[in-house]
Design an enzyme around this catalytic site. Sequence first.
Site, PDB file in Angstrom:
ATOM      1  N   TYR A   5      -5.635  57.877 -65.086  1.00 50.87           N
ATOM      2  CA  TYR A   5      -6.198  59.023 -65.814  1.00 50.87           C
ATOM      3  C   TYR A   5      -5.389  59.264 -67.078  1.00 50.87           C
ATOM      4  CZ  TYR A   5     -10.192  61.532 -64.057  1.00 50.87           C
ATOM      5  OH  TYR A   5     -11.468  61.911 -63.800  1.00 50.87           O
ATOM      6  N   GLU A  58      -6.512  61.758 -69.850  1.00 46.56           N
ATOM      7  CA  GLU A  58      -7.198  62.701 -70.746  1.00 46.56           C
ATOM      8  C   GLU A  58      -6.298  63.055 -71.915  1.00 46.56           C
ATOM      9  OE1 GLU A  58      -8.606  66.046 -68.501  1.00 46.56           O
ATOM     10  OE2 GLU A  58     -10.180  64.869 -67.556  1.00 46.56           O
ATOM     11  N   ASP A  80     -25.039  54.409 -87.888  1.00 48.23           N
ATOM     12  CA  ASP A  80     -24.855  53.872 -86.542  1.00 48.23           C
ATOM     13  C   ASP A  80     -25.105  52.365 -86.663  1.00 48.23           C
ATOM     14  OD1 ASP A  80     -25.158  52.897 -83.989  1.00 48.23           O
ATOM     15  OD2 ASP A  80     -26.354  54.587 -83.263  1.00 48.23           O
ATOM     16  N   THR A 103     -21.547  50.555 -81.090  1.00 48.78           N
ATOM     17  CA  THR A 103     -21.215  50.055 -79.763  1.00 48.78           C
ATOM     18  C   THR A 103     -20.323  48.828 -79.961  1.00 48.78           C
ATOM     19  OG1 THR A 103     -23.226  48.728 -79.768  1.00 48.78           O
ATOM     20  CG2 THR A 103     -23.325  50.824 -78.594  1.00 48.78           C
ATOM     21  N   LYS A 119     -22.701  44.491 -78.671  1.00 50.00           N
ATOM     22  CA  LYS A 119     -23.879  43.769 -79.176  1.00 50.00           C
ATOM     23  C   LYS A 119     -23.374  42.586 -80.002  1.00 50.00           C
ATOM     24  CE  LYS A 119     -26.928  47.765 -78.819  1.00 50.00           C
ATOM     25  NZ  LYS A 119     -26.167  49.025 -78.705  1.00 50.00           N
ATOM     26  N   ARG A 142     -18.740  46.600 -72.901  1.00 48.98           N
ATOM     27  CA  ARG A 142     -19.733  47.660 -73.104  1.00 48.98           C
ATOM     28  C   ARG A 142     -19.016  48.959 -73.472  1.00 48.98           C
ATOM     29  NH1 ARG A 142     -24.928  47.684 -72.087  1.00 48.98           N
ATOM     30  NH2 ARG A 142     -24.730  45.482 -71.646  1.00 48.98           N
TER      31      ARG A 142
HETATM   32  N1  DSN Z   1     -30.777  50.090 -75.820  1.00 47.55           N
HETATM   33  C1  DSN Z   1     -30.088  49.505 -76.941  1.00 47.55           C
HETATM   34  C2  DSN Z   1     -30.893  48.419 -77.551  1.00 47.55           C
HETATM   35  O1  DSN Z   1     -31.410  47.628 -76.795  1.00 47.55           O
HETATM   36  O2  DSN Z   1     -30.998  48.319 -78.756  1.00 47.55           O
HETATM   37  C3  DSN Z   1     -29.735  50.509 -77.911  1.00 47.55           C
HETATM   38  O3  DSN Z   1     -29.081  51.536 -77.280  1.00 47.55           O
END
Ligand code: DSN
Length: 423
Positions: free
Chosen positions: A46, A48, A192, A218, A221, A227
């Site tokens: 933990y 925080e 984003d 994120t 990707k 993730r």
């Molecule tokens: N769900 C993701 C995508 O497939 O683009 C975005 O959050």
Amino acid sequence: MNQDIIFDLIEKEKQRQIKGIELIASENFVSEDVMKAAGSVLTNKYAEGYPGRRYYGGCEIVDDIEQIAIDRAKELFGAEFVNVQPHSGAQANAAVFLACLKPGETVMGLDLAHGGHLTHGSPVNFSGLTYNPVFYKVNKEDGRINYEEMVETALREKPKLIIIGASAYSRDYDYKKFREVANEVGAVLMADISHPSGLIAKGILNDPMPYCDIVTTTTHKTLRGTRGGMIMLGKDFENPFGHKTPKGELKLMSQILDSAVFPGTQGGPLEHIIAAKAITFNEALSDNYFNYILQVLKNAQTLSKALVERGFDIISGGTDNHLMLIDLHNKNITGKAAEKLLEQADITCNKNMIPYDDRSPFITSGIRLGTAAVTTRGLKEEDMIKIADFINDVISDPENETTINKVKAEVNLLMNSKPLFQW
Ligand code: DSN
């Protein structure tokens, strides 16, 4: 000792991943090092708070790990401030909303039905339920953002937050145009970059950092990491919307964002995932990663060209990034049916609304394809031509089981020769 059935299922999923062609634009395959960190003892801790200011003892080591993750992310994106704690892109965006808006205030994003994202103001998401969303769109004719209409909408609606970014838009952005209108209406400008972040980090696409106040992404990707999510500032600035200190001074945006992540929207950070993010950033800083991401682009452009040559209608006619959106109207099949059909041949993608779609989000008229994952598996331009043929064969002959089985056998043969861990 009985092994939990979950491990059997994990093995089955691994085999599914190995034998299939993965074209979901938001997916990728991480390295063994990233998996090792994500599955490490750090999950027990933990922490925080933030490095050097935690609410728990025993945080010296995770402090070092989190600081390294922050420093590497700053180097990768040229950022002045980074918060690596968001558990996902949605969490990163939620923190930005909390930092920049009061409930009911106006936010402007790209319409979800035109390639935007759920967390950019969709009426079924916190962003549309808690705030007042207005949207810009793409042109019907060329599938590109209608900048003129975007500017008009911003001048009319005066949003406090303007969001650039999408989950199904294959073109680059004119960040300067957004900056100009944000200045005119006094909005905070956020990008984003969850989808194209890897291409941006390596200078292949326009860089939002000099133009946008806040950048979220994120990490799983095109960035090819664990993730998760994160928030960045190119340059720290005083929060313009009246979050004042008890002494009446405006707080810096970095302070507001840190508080908006924790305690604003999250509790304890996932230090095992933060360690995996640190490894991800280190990998992305390498020359190997540059070669990888360049190949992702070459593969996407080859695949889209090959599909066009086979009569597929790609929205906007092609791609500047790793993904493409296909309008299936001329193939007389819905997105839902195409997704299912391709899955029978071990090709995974997702049905997707196309701009001005006449079908519901559950059916859709399109599919979205991306090349980040297959490029990690080592596929090159010549394989993209094969993939275009596979897709064409299956979609042109949807009732023919022999065709589907033949394609499936070829897909499995190709992919079984490509190890899951390439580097
Ligand atoms: N769900 C993701 C995508 O497939 O683009 C975005 O959050």
